[in-house]
Design a protein around this motif. Structure first.
Motif, PDB file in Angstrom:
ATOM      1  N   PHE A 105     -44.635 -20.479  29.010  1.00  0.00           N
ATOM      2  CA  PHE A 105     -44.269 -21.648  29.822  1.00  0.00           C
ATOM      3  C   PHE A 105     -43.246 -22.534  29.119  1.00  0.00           C
ATOM      4  CE2 PHE A 105     -45.043 -26.113  31.020  1.00  0.00           C
ATOM      5  CZ  PHE A 105     -44.723 -26.038  32.365  1.00  0.00           C
ATOM      6  N   GLY A 106     -43.477 -22.822  27.832  1.00  0.00           N
ATOM      7  CA  GLY A 106     -42.556 -23.672  27.081  1.00  0.00           C
ATOM      8  C   GLY A 106     -41.151 -23.095  27.013  1.00  0.00           C
ATOM      9  N   THR A 107     -41.049 -21.784  26.871  1.00  0.00           N
ATOM     10  CA  THR A 107     -39.740 -21.121  26.824  1.00  0.00           C
ATOM     11  C   THR A 107     -39.025 -21.224  28.164  1.00  0.00           C
ATOM     12  OG1 THR A 107     -40.675 -19.560  25.236  1.00  0.00           O
ATOM     13  CG2 THR A 107     -38.584 -18.961  26.236  1.00  0.00           C
ATOM     14  N   VAL A 108     -39.782 -21.036  29.243  1.00  0.00           N
ATOM     15  CA  VAL A 108     -39.193 -21.132  30.583  1.00  0.00           C
ATOM     16  C   VAL A 108     -38.675 -22.546  30.833  1.00  0.00           C
ATOM     17  CG1 VAL A 108     -39.708 -21.041  33.070  1.00  0.00           C
ATOM     18  CG2 VAL A 108     -40.582 -19.268  31.541  1.00  0.00           C
ATOM     19  N   ILE A 109     -39.472 -23.541  30.508  1.00  0.00           N
ATOM     20  CA  ILE A 109     -39.069 -24.929  30.725  1.00  0.00           C
ATOM     21  C   ILE A 109     -37.860 -25.282  29.874  1.00  0.00           C
ATOM     22  CG2 ILE A 109     -39.799 -27.339  30.448  1.00  0.00           C
ATOM     23  CD1 ILE A 109     -40.957 -25.913  32.894  1.00  0.00           C
ATOM     24  N   THR A 110     -37.847 -24.820  28.626  1.00  0.00           N
ATOM     25  CA  THR A 110     -36.693 -25.071  27.759  1.00  0.00           C
ATOM     26  C   THR A 110     -35.438 -24.440  28.344  1.00  0.00           C
ATOM     27  OG1 THR A 110     -38.124 -25.172  25.818  1.00  0.00           O
ATOM     28  CG2 THR A 110     -35.782 -24.798  25.422  1.00  0.00           C
ATOM     29  N   THR A 111     -35.564 -23.230  28.850  1.00  0.00           N
ATOM     30  CA  THR A 111     -34.418 -22.544  29.465  1.00  0.00           C
ATOM     31  C   THR A 111     -33.944 -23.284  30.713  1.00  0.00           C
ATOM     32  OG1 THR A 111     -35.245 -20.431  28.639  1.00  0.00           O
ATOM     33  CG2 THR A 111     -33.620 -20.345  30.410  1.00  0.00           C
ATOM     34  N   VAL A 112     -34.886 -23.737  31.531  1.00  0.00           N
ATOM     35  CA  VAL A 112     -34.526 -24.504  32.733  1.00  0.00           C
ATOM     36  C   VAL A 112     -33.785 -25.779  32.337  1.00  0.00           C
ATOM     37  CG1 VAL A 112     -35.476 -25.855  34.656  1.00  0.00           C
ATOM     38  CG2 VAL A 112     -36.326 -23.557  34.204  1.00  0.00           C
ATOM     39  N   ALA A 144     -32.463 -33.006  32.837  1.00  0.00           N
ATOM     40  CA  ALA A 144     -32.726 -31.960  31.846  1.00  0.00           C
ATOM     41  C   ALA A 144     -33.510 -32.512  30.659  1.00  0.00           C
ATOM     42  CB  ALA A 144     -31.406 -31.351  31.373  1.00  0.00           C
ATOM     43  N   ASP A 145     -33.145 -33.694  30.205  1.00  0.00           N
ATOM     44  CA  ASP A 145     -33.874 -34.315  29.088  1.00  0.00           C
ATOM     45  C   ASP A 145     -35.332 -34.574  29.460  1.00  0.00           C
ATOM     46  OD1 ASP A 145     -31.717 -34.303  27.371  1.00  0.00           O
ATOM     47  OD2 ASP A 145     -31.115 -36.358  27.847  1.00  0.00           O
ATOM     48  N   ILE A 146     -35.552 -35.067  30.662  1.00  0.00           N
ATOM     49  CA  ILE A 146     -36.920 -35.350  31.110  1.00  0.00           C
ATOM     50  C   ILE A 146     -37.731 -34.061  31.178  1.00  0.00           C
ATOM     51  CG2 ILE A 146     -38.297 -36.106  33.095  1.00  0.00           C
ATOM     52  CD1 ILE A 146     -36.063 -38.202  33.606  1.00  0.00           C
ATOM     53  N   ILE A 147     -37.171 -33.036  31.762  1.00  0.00           N
ATOM     54  CA  ILE A 147     -37.886 -31.764  31.885  1.00  0.00           C
ATOM     55  C   ILE A 147     -38.269 -31.221  30.516  1.00  0.00           C
ATOM     56  CG2 ILE A 147     -37.590 -29.325  32.499  1.00  0.00           C
ATOM     57  CD1 ILE A 147     -35.952 -30.337  34.924  1.00  0.00           C
ATOM     58  N   THR A 191     -38.431 -32.776  27.552  1.00  0.00           N
ATOM     59  CA  THR A 191     -39.275 -33.646  26.728  1.00  0.00           C
ATOM     60  C   THR A 191     -40.702 -33.724  27.249  1.00  0.00           C
ATOM     61  OG1 THR A 191     -37.360 -34.955  26.107  1.00  0.00           O
ATOM     62  CG2 THR A 191     -39.510 -35.963  25.784  1.00  0.00           C
ATOM     63  N   VAL A 192     -40.859 -33.964  28.523  1.00  0.00           N
ATOM     64  CA  VAL A 192     -42.193 -34.168  29.081  1.00  0.00           C
ATOM     65  C   VAL A 192     -42.965 -32.847  29.186  1.00  0.00           C
ATOM     66  CG1 VAL A 192     -43.443 -34.952  31.121  1.00  0.00           C
ATOM     67  CG2 VAL A 192     -41.489 -36.248  30.277  1.00  0.00           C
ATOM     68  N   ALA A 193     -42.302 -31.782  29.587  1.00  0.00           N
ATOM     69  CA  ALA A 193     -43.009 -30.525  29.818  1.00  0.00           C
ATOM     70  C   ALA A 193     -43.250 -29.725  28.541  1.00  0.00           C
ATOM     71  CB  ALA A 193     -42.236 -29.669  30.811  1.00  0.00           C
ATOM     72  N   VAL A 194     -42.369 -29.839  27.550  1.00  0.00           N
ATOM     73  CA  VAL A 194     -42.481 -28.985  26.369  1.00  0.00           C
ATOM     74  C   VAL A 194     -43.132 -29.706  25.199  1.00  0.00           C
ATOM     75  CG1 VAL A 194     -41.188 -27.607  24.698  1.00  0.00           C
ATOM     76  CG2 VAL A 194     -40.505 -27.614  27.086  1.00  0.00           C
ATOM     77  N   THR A 195     -42.621 -30.866  24.816  1.00  0.00           N
ATOM     78  CA  THR A 195     -43.116 -31.548  23.621  1.00  0.00           C
ATOM     79  C   THR A 195     -43.437 -33.010  23.915  1.00  0.00           C
ATOM     80  OG1 THR A 195     -40.854 -32.044  23.000  1.00  0.00           O
ATOM     81  CG2 THR A 195     -41.825 -30.082  22.017  1.00  0.00           C
ATOM     82  N   PRO A 196     -44.514 -33.273  24.627  1.00  0.00           N
ATOM     83  CA  PRO A 196     -44.828 -34.667  24.971  1.00  0.00           C
ATOM     84  C   PRO A 196     -45.517 -35.433  23.830  1.00  0.00           C
ATOM     85  CG  PRO A 196     -46.403 -33.214  26.009  1.00  0.00           C
ATOM     86  CD  PRO A 196     -45.416 -32.343  25.291  1.00  0.00           C
ATOM     87  N   THR A 197     -44.812 -35.621  22.730  1.00  0.00           N
ATOM     88  CA  THR A 197     -45.338 -36.440  21.645  1.00  0.00           C
ATOM     89  C   THR A 197     -44.824 -37.863  21.808  1.00  0.00           C
ATOM     90  OG1 THR A 197     -43.478 -36.015  20.172  1.00  0.00           O
ATOM     91  CG2 THR A 197     -45.307 -34.442  20.083  1.00  0.00           C
ATOM     92  N   ILE A 198     -45.437 -38.793  21.130  1.00  0.00           N
ATOM     93  CA  ILE A 198     -45.000 -40.192  21.202  1.00  0.00           C
ATOM     94  C   ILE A 198     -43.550 -40.315  20.745  1.00  0.00           C
ATOM     95  CG2 ILE A 198     -45.349 -42.482  20.189  1.00  0.00           C
ATOM     96  CD1 ILE A 198     -47.395 -41.809  22.285  1.00  0.00           C
ATOM     97  N   GLU A 199     -43.204 -39.620  19.683  1.00  0.00           N
ATOM     98  CA  GLU A 199     -41.834 -39.693  19.161  1.00  0.00           C
ATOM     99  C   GLU A 199     -40.826 -39.132  20.160  1.00  0.00           C
ATOM    100  OE1 GLU A 199     -39.148 -37.957  15.478  1.00  0.00           O
ATOM    101  OE2 GLU A 199     -41.336 -37.937  15.307  1.00  0.00           O
TER     102      GLU A 199
END
Length: 130
Positions: free
Chosen positions: A3-10, A66-69, A71-79
């Motif tokens: 999933f993370g790879t797909v979202i990153t590619t999108v 693209a940034d939202i997709i 950041t939120v879907a792949v690495t939702p850390t506080i930073e």
């Protein structure tokens, strides 16, 4: 595929679309300005700025998406969310600045300005009938 790879590619595809939108907007604005200049059609510079600004706005919107997709879907850390918030604030400020440059008024004033123009048209039609 993970999933993370797909979202990153999108996200990367949408990034490319955002950059392409800006490039196409610049090329279109230049071609339009050149044609209008050669044919001596109306104000070239004002239209060039408006067309260029619209191309940049579309590109910025895609880049923010693209940034939202990513950041939120792949690495939702506080930073990462904090960095995203800063990016969105900067790009939103740029978008609003471009909108003001293009239209000459704040985005929320459009509806009111349109209503005023409609009222003026209605008054003009009413005056013609009298």
């Amino acid at each position: 595929m993970e999933f993370g790879t797909v979202i990153t590619t999108v996200g990367e595809v949408i990034d490319v679309l955002g950059v392409a939108a800006i490039v196409v907007g610049v090329l279109y604005a230049l071609a339009d300005a050149a044609i209008r200049r050669v044919r001596r059609m109306g104000p070239v510079y004002a239209r060039f700025r408006r067309v260029l600004g619209r191309g940049i706005l579309v590109g910025l919107e895609l880049l923010v998406a693209a940034d939202i997709i990513r950041t939120v879907a792949v690495t939702p850390t506080i930073e990462s969310v904090s960095v995203l918030a800063l990016i969105v604030v900067i790009r939103t400020f740029l978008s609003w600045s471009l909108e003001v440059e293009i239209s000459g008024r704040w985005p929320w004033q459009k509806a009111r300005a349109g209503a005023v123009e409609a009222d003026d048209d209605t008054a003009a039609v009413a005056a013609e009938r009298v």
